[in-house]
Design an enzyme around this catalytic site. Structure first.
Site, PDB file in Angstrom:
ATOM      1  N   SER A  15       0.846  -1.195   0.000  1.00  0.00           N
ATOM      2  CA  SER A  15       0.000   0.000   0.000  1.00  0.00           C
ATOM      3  C   SER A  15       0.876   1.238   0.000  1.00  0.00           C
ATOM      4  O   SER A  15       2.082   1.171   0.248  1.00  0.00           O
ATOM      5  CB  SER A  15      -0.923   0.012   1.228  1.00  0.00           C
ATOM      6  OG  SER A  15      -0.162   0.120   2.425  1.00  0.00           O
ATOM      7  N   GLY A  16       0.255   2.344  -0.266  1.00  0.00           N
ATOM      8  CA  GLY A  16       0.942   3.625  -0.213  1.00  0.00           C
ATOM      9  C   GLY A  16       0.062   4.633   0.491  1.00  0.00           C
ATOM     10  O   GLY A  16      -1.143   4.408   0.669  1.00  0.00           O
ATOM     11  N   ARG A  17       0.669   5.731   0.906  1.00  0.00           N
ATOM     12  CA  ARG A  17      -0.134   6.783   1.541  1.00  0.00           C
ATOM     13  C   ARG A  17       0.583   8.114   1.404  1.00  0.00           C
ATOM     14  O   ARG A  17       1.794   8.162   1.195  1.00  0.00           O
ATOM     15  CB  ARG A  17      -0.394   6.483   3.014  1.00  0.00           C
ATOM     16  CG  ARG A  17       0.829   6.449   3.897  1.00  0.00           C
ATOM     17  CD  ARG A  17       1.354   5.046   4.129  1.00  0.00           C
ATOM     18  NE  ARG A  17       2.540   5.040   4.975  1.00  0.00           N
ATOM     19  CZ  ARG A  17       2.500   5.027   6.293  1.00  0.00           C
ATOM     20  NH1 ARG A  17       1.329   5.065   6.932  1.00  0.00           N
ATOM     21  NH2 ARG A  17       3.602   4.975   6.989  1.00  0.00           N
ATOM     22  N   GLY A  81      13.228  -0.794  -1.863  1.00  0.00           N
ATOM     23  CA  GLY A  81      14.502  -0.683  -2.569  1.00  0.00           C
ATOM     24  C   GLY A  81      14.590  -1.508  -3.841  1.00  0.00           C
ATOM     25  O   GLY A  81      13.648  -2.212  -4.228  1.00  0.00           O
ATOM     26  N   HIS A 239      14.992   5.464   0.482  1.00  0.00           N
ATOM     27  CA  HIS A 239      14.666   4.073   0.788  1.00  0.00           C
ATOM     28  C   HIS A 239      13.862   4.100   2.080  1.00  0.00           C
ATOM     29  O   HIS A 239      14.268   4.748   3.048  1.00  0.00           O
ATOM     30  CB  HIS A 239      15.936   3.238   0.959  1.00  0.00           C
ATOM     31  CG  HIS A 239      15.667   1.791   1.197  1.00  0.00           C
ATOM     32  ND1 HIS A 239      16.468   1.009   1.987  1.00  0.00           N
ATOM     33  CD2 HIS A 239      14.668   0.976   0.769  1.00  0.00           C
ATOM     34  CE1 HIS A 239      15.998  -0.219   2.032  1.00  0.00           C
ATOM     35  NE2 HIS A 239      14.901  -0.267   1.297  1.00  0.00           N
ATOM     36  N   ASP A 240      12.740   3.428   2.117  1.00  0.00           N
ATOM     37  CA  ASP A 240      11.846   3.576   3.266  1.00  0.00           C
ATOM     38  C   ASP A 240      12.534   3.246   4.586  1.00  0.00           C
ATOM     39  O   ASP A 240      12.269   3.892   5.609  1.00  0.00           O
ATOM     40  CB  ASP A 240      10.567   2.755   3.091  1.00  0.00           C
ATOM     41  CG  ASP A 240      10.801   1.311   2.664  1.00  0.00           C
ATOM     42  OD1 ASP A 240      11.948   0.823   2.761  1.00  0.00           O
ATOM     43  OD2 ASP A 240       9.828   0.665   2.225  1.00  0.00           O
ATOM     44  N   THR A 263       6.973  -6.135   6.033  1.00  0.00           N
ATOM     45  CA  THR A 263       7.057  -7.238   5.085  1.00  0.00           C
ATOM     46  C   THR A 263       8.464  -7.819   5.080  1.00  0.00           C
ATOM     47  O   THR A 263       8.668  -9.028   5.042  1.00  0.00           O
ATOM     48  CB  THR A 263       6.668  -6.762   3.676  1.00  0.00           C
ATOM     49  OG1 THR A 263       5.336  -6.247   3.720  1.00  0.00           O
ATOM     50  CG2 THR A 263       6.733  -7.902   2.683  1.00  0.00           C
ATOM     51  N   GLY A 409       5.442  -0.972  11.122  1.00  0.00           N
ATOM     52  CA  GLY A 409       4.174  -1.633  11.414  1.00  0.00           C
ATOM     53  C   GLY A 409       4.311  -2.849  12.297  1.00  0.00           C
ATOM     54  O   GLY A 409       3.439  -3.138  13.115  1.00  0.00           O
TER      55      GLY A 409
END
Length: 474
Positions: A15-17, A81, A239-240, A263, A409
């Site tokens: 998902s994205g936000r 990434g 990169h998250d 994940t 998360g």
């Protein structure tokens, strides 16, 4: 509202936000503006990301921010990434980016190491060899004579691809570039001898830009369509995990590690210089770029992917599970069953439950007969894998870690947090959940002169969230 607002566009694998954030009274206040699904699409022989749909979702988020009359100062973008898009000389996207879970890279590492030794390569790149890495994706395209690759002018990693279509300016950000296995870890720029050997130098026309770099204002037509005028795009830790680690509230004078739990699980520590020892290589550790000139010395471990896939599979079978109920039941289960979360059969099987059951049976372990038992097996296997990684991490660092910060998360998974504390024998501090968005927003604030440095970023995080501590139970 008078404080400047920063928009974090955070794209995950599922998902994205778009999140709006502003600093008030030393605290970060946030508001979710738009949330949308992200999915992998199998088409023909490959698995793709639907980039046009994701870009449209980003535009929808920007429009909603403008509709709320927020005083938006800038936008930062972070994603997963290694994946990328290829741009031709006219600025056209040559095709949807291929997902890292595609099978095209099988056998590429073995082929690559016919020309150099793993030891030599690690001394240059400092990156854990994984089939999914950009290096092997590009090699696969070369081997198959990809017309996309032949006609490409520039490679843009996913956050850079979004930024390009917002601003019209091409650049590759350092943190996301460091996931590619194409950087010189010490010099923190492209490994040009490697690129020349592969014939790919043209795709990387300039050195990577660092977090905090201004990428330019929104294009005129983008500004007109969204209603956001005079708004800049700023490179964050794109990169998250780089953004998440920037928002990790490390305690001063404490040897602490981080676990970005989602994940994927990324477990490691911040260091000043890359660690390129043979011990680090054999331990599967990687040196990726961080905010503020830091290096994220970490190991990539399959995270909650297996449990996520089990949950999705059960839902498709008409037996949906609620996380809270499932985890409460799993906490009561006693089982010795263990899997290797990084085993290749868990990468993208048609049936995750069948893969887990087969993995256990082939190793002579009793297979849990309930969904709660399977969940407990997965979570305690993850905790044991984390403990094994920490043993190697401690061997590579000057002093052993004393506390583990779990962010993202997965920090909401109390059972996994407790199992991890038990396995490591040290306290686990959980939070913030929204570390990636917080890091994205606060790096924009730092680029805007509202915060002085990375320590100031973390001070704001500590003021803004309530952390939870799990102590070992033996």
């Amino acid at each position: 509202m008078t404080a400047p607002v920063y928009l974090a566009a955070d794209f995950g694998g599922g998902s994205g936000r778009v999140i709006a954030g502003w600093i008030s009274g030393g605290r970060l206040e946030t508001k979710e503006i738009h949330r949308f699904p992200n999915r992998q699409v199998r088409l023909g022989n490959h698995v793709f990301w639907d980039f046009p749909a994701l870009f449209q979702d980003l535009m929808d988020g920007l429009r909603r921010a403008a509709a709320e009359d927020l005083p938006v100062r800038s936008i930062g973008i972070d994603t997963w990434g290694v994946d990328f898009g290829l741009i031709d000389r006219q600025g056209n996207l040559m095709g949807n980016p291929v997902c890292y879970r595609d099978s095209r890279t099988k056998g590429m590492p073995e082929l690559f190491f016919q020309t150099c030794t793993p030891e030599q390569h690690y001394a240059e790149s400092g990156i854990q060899v994984m089939e999914i890495n950009t290096l092997f994706q590009l090699m696969s395209m070369q081997r198959k004579g990809s017309p996309w690759l032949a006609g490409a002018d520039t490679l843009l990693f996913m956050p850079d691809l979004f930024a390009f279509y917002l601003t019209g300016r091409k650049a590759q950000e350092y943190c996301i570039a460091s996931t590619s296995e194409l950087l010189d870890a010490k010099q923190r720029t492209w490994n040009y001898p490697l690129l020349e050997r592969l014939g790919l130098t043209r795709l990387f026309p300039a050195a990577p830009v660092m977090p905090g770099t201004r990428r330019g204002q929104l294009l005129e037509d983008i500004a007109r369509e969204t209603g956001l005028h005079g708004v800049e795009v700023v490179s964050v830790g794109s990169h998250d995990t780089a953004s998440a680690v920037a928002a990790t509230p490390f305690c001063p004078d404490t040897n602490a590690a981080f676990l970005s739990s989602g994940t994927w699980s990324l477990l490691g520590a911040e260091v000043d210089e890359p660690i390129l020892t043979e011990e680090a290589r054999q331990g599967g550790f990687t040196n990726e770029g961080g905010v503020g000139g830091r290096i994220r010395f970490l190991k990539n471990i399959t995270g909650l992917w297996i449990l996520q896939r089990l949950m999705a599979e059960w839902a498709q079978q008409g037996e949906p599970q609620q996380y809270a109920t499932l985890l409460a039941a799993a906490a009561e289960v006693q089982t010795e069953a263990r899997i290797n979360p990084d085993a290749p059969e868990f990468m993208n099987p048609h049936s995750m439950e069948r893969a887990v059951r087969s993995h256990l049976a082939e190793r002579g372990m009793a297979v849990p007969d309930t969904k709660a038992g399977l969940a407990r097996c997965v979570l305690q296997s993850l905790a044991r894998t984390y403990a094994e990684a920490v043993v190697t991490l401690n061997q590579c660092l000057p002093a052993p870690i004393e506390v583990l910060h779990v962010i993202g998360g997965g920090s909401q998974n109390d059972l996994l947090n407790q199992l991890t504390a038990n396995a490591l024998g040290i306290p686990v501090i959980a939070g913030p959940v929204e570390a990636t968005a917080m890091g994205n927003i606060l790096v924009q604030a730092m680029a805007d002169g509202r915060l002085d440095n990375l320590e100031a970023v973390r001070d704001v995080v500590r003021n803004s969230v309530e952390l939870r501590t799990f102590v070992p139970i033996f």
